[in-house]
Design an enzyme around this catalytic site. Structure first.
Site, PDB file in Angstrom:
ATOM      1  N   ASP A   1       2.078  -7.701  10.540  1.00 26.00           N
ATOM      2  CA  ASP A   1       2.946  -7.509  11.709  1.00 26.00           C
ATOM      3  C   ASP A   1       2.581  -8.453  12.834  1.00 26.00           C
ATOM      4  O   ASP A   1       3.448  -9.012  13.500  1.00 26.00           O
ATOM      5  CB  ASP A   1       2.856  -6.060  12.210  1.00 26.00           C
ATOM      6  CG  ASP A   1       3.654  -5.105  11.337  1.00 26.00           C
ATOM      7  OD1 ASP A   1       4.576  -5.572  10.640  1.00 26.00           O
ATOM      8  OD2 ASP A   1       3.346  -3.904  11.344  1.00 26.00           O
TER       9      ASP A   1
ATOM     10  N   THR B   1      -1.019   7.505  -0.748  1.00 25.06           N
ATOM     11  CA  THR B   1      -2.278   7.440  -1.497  1.00 25.06           C
ATOM     12  C   THR B   1      -3.137   6.239  -1.094  1.00 25.06           C
ATOM     13  O   THR B   1      -4.314   6.183  -1.466  1.00 25.06           O
ATOM     14  CB  THR B   1      -1.987   7.293  -2.998  1.00 25.06           C
ATOM     15  OG1 THR B   1      -1.282   6.045  -3.178  1.00 25.06           O
ATOM     16  CG2 THR B   1      -1.111   8.425  -3.516  1.00 25.06           C
TER      17      THR B   1
ATOM     18  N   ARG C   1       0.850  -1.195   0.000  1.00 27.26           N
ATOM     19  CA  ARG C   1       0.000   0.000   0.000  1.00 27.26           C
ATOM     20  C   ARG C   1       0.879   1.235   0.000  1.00 27.26           C
ATOM     21  O   ARG C   1       1.697   1.405   0.903  1.00 27.26           O
ATOM     22  CB  ARG C   1      -0.863   0.034   1.269  1.00 27.26           C
ATOM     23  CG  ARG C   1      -2.055  -0.850   1.199  1.00 27.26           C
ATOM     24  CD  ARG C   1      -3.188  -0.369   2.062  1.00 27.26           C
ATOM     25  NE  ARG C   1      -2.867  -0.343   3.484  1.00 27.26           N
ATOM     26  CZ  ARG C   1      -3.738   0.021   4.406  1.00 27.26           C
ATOM     27  NH1 ARG C   1      -4.946   0.397   4.057  1.00 27.26           N
ATOM     28  NH2 ARG C   1      -3.413   0.025   5.665  1.00 27.26           N
TER      29      ARG C   1
ATOM     30  N   ASP D   1      -2.381  -4.439  12.422  1.00 25.78           N
ATOM     31  CA  ASP D   1      -1.733  -4.822  11.167  1.00 25.78           C
ATOM     32  C   ASP D   1      -1.569  -6.347  11.152  1.00 25.78           C
ATOM     33  O   ASP D   1      -0.794  -6.908  11.935  1.00 25.78           O
ATOM     34  CB  ASP D   1      -0.373  -4.144  11.046  1.00 25.78           C
ATOM     35  CG  ASP D   1       0.235  -4.364   9.669  1.00 25.78           C
ATOM     36  OD1 ASP D   1       0.396  -3.392   8.925  1.00 25.78           O
ATOM     37  OD2 ASP D   1       0.540  -5.543   9.331  1.00 25.78           O
TER      38      ASP D   1
HETATM   39  N1  URA Z   1      -4.314  -4.126   6.756  1.00 22.53           N
HETATM   40  C1  URA Z   1      -4.145  -4.602   8.021  1.00 22.53           C
HETATM   41  O1  URA Z   1      -3.266  -5.424   8.274  1.00 22.53           O
HETATM   42  N2  URA Z   1      -4.966  -4.141   8.982  1.00 22.53           N
HETATM   43  C2  URA Z   1      -5.939  -3.266   8.754  1.00 22.53           C
HETATM   44  O2  URA Z   1      -6.666  -2.896   9.682  1.00 22.53           O
HETATM   45  C3  URA Z   1      -6.094  -2.780   7.434  1.00 22.53           C
HETATM   46  C4  URA Z   1      -5.266  -3.233   6.454  1.00 22.53           C
END
Ligand code: URA
Length: 209
Positions: free
Chosen positions: A203, A108, A104, A200
């Protein structure tokens, strides 16, 4: 919501609540996602075609159902998709596997492709795209568009959590592709994270933060 299936089995809901807790460590988080993917996988593969073949049990001959047609393809959207892939492969060990790498853009939030490797003959195989977090929907939309360009015609998306904004965007871009998810959360925050969410996913799966 049309073309969206929320698989809200009590075991999935319980395990998802454990995953959401911030004190859940990486090893437990990974195990829970694997367990949930088995349960989600059971539902998302419910309409796989069967064919009858003659077999012999120790007692008698019978016509028995077996999966028909070309093998299922599982496509993991890196890297968090691999968390769903493990359990799905436990369930369907003969599946073919593809990987799509997208990141990502932090400014943007658009999806940028850095890796694409999928089985060659996608056109006559069922394809399940694995992307745990349908947040803005940008990466899932881009991945499915790319997978369609590679020839896939029968695609489903399997995620763990979805945001209403991401679902709207995805359904507008790919009205022909059904989405299966364990839950639809409240909203996105300003950084495109799902709230309340799980944080995330990459992570938390791999302990990188
Ligand atoms: N990607 C993730 O890992 N967590 C989110 O909340 C949104 C996108």
């Amino acid at each position: 919501m049309e073309n969206v299936t929320v698989i809200d089995h009590p075991l999935i809901r319980h395990k998802l609540s454990l995953m959401r807790r911030k004190e859940t460590d990486t090893a437990r988080f990974r195990l829970l996602l694997r367990e949930i993917s088995l349960l989600l996988g059971y539902e998302v593969t419910r309409d796989l075609a069967l064919e009858s073949r003659t077999i012999e049990t120790p007692l008698a001959e019978m016509r028995a159902p077996f999966l028909a047609g070309k093998k299922l393809v599982l496509i993991s959207i890196l890297r968090a998709g691999n968390g769903l892939l493990e359990g799905m492969l436990d369930l369907v060990p003969t599946a073919r596997v593809g990987h799509v790498g997208l990141y990502r853009d932090p400014e943007t939030l658009a999806a940028v492709e850095y890796y694409f490797k999928v089985p060659e003959d996608l056109s006559d195989r069922p394809v399940i795209v694995l992307d745990p977090m349908l947040a803005t929907g940008n990466s899932t939309i881009a991945a499915v568009a790319r997978i369609k360009r590679a020839g896939a015609q029968r695609i489903k998306v399997l995620c763990l959590l979805a945001a209403p904004e991401g679902l709207d965007a995805f359904r507008a871009a790919h009205p022909d592709v059904p989405v299966f998810t364990a839950a639809v959360d409240e909203r996105l925050d300003d950084h495109g994270y799902i709230v309340p969410g799980i944080g995330d996913a990459g992570d938390r799966l791999y302990g990188t933060k």
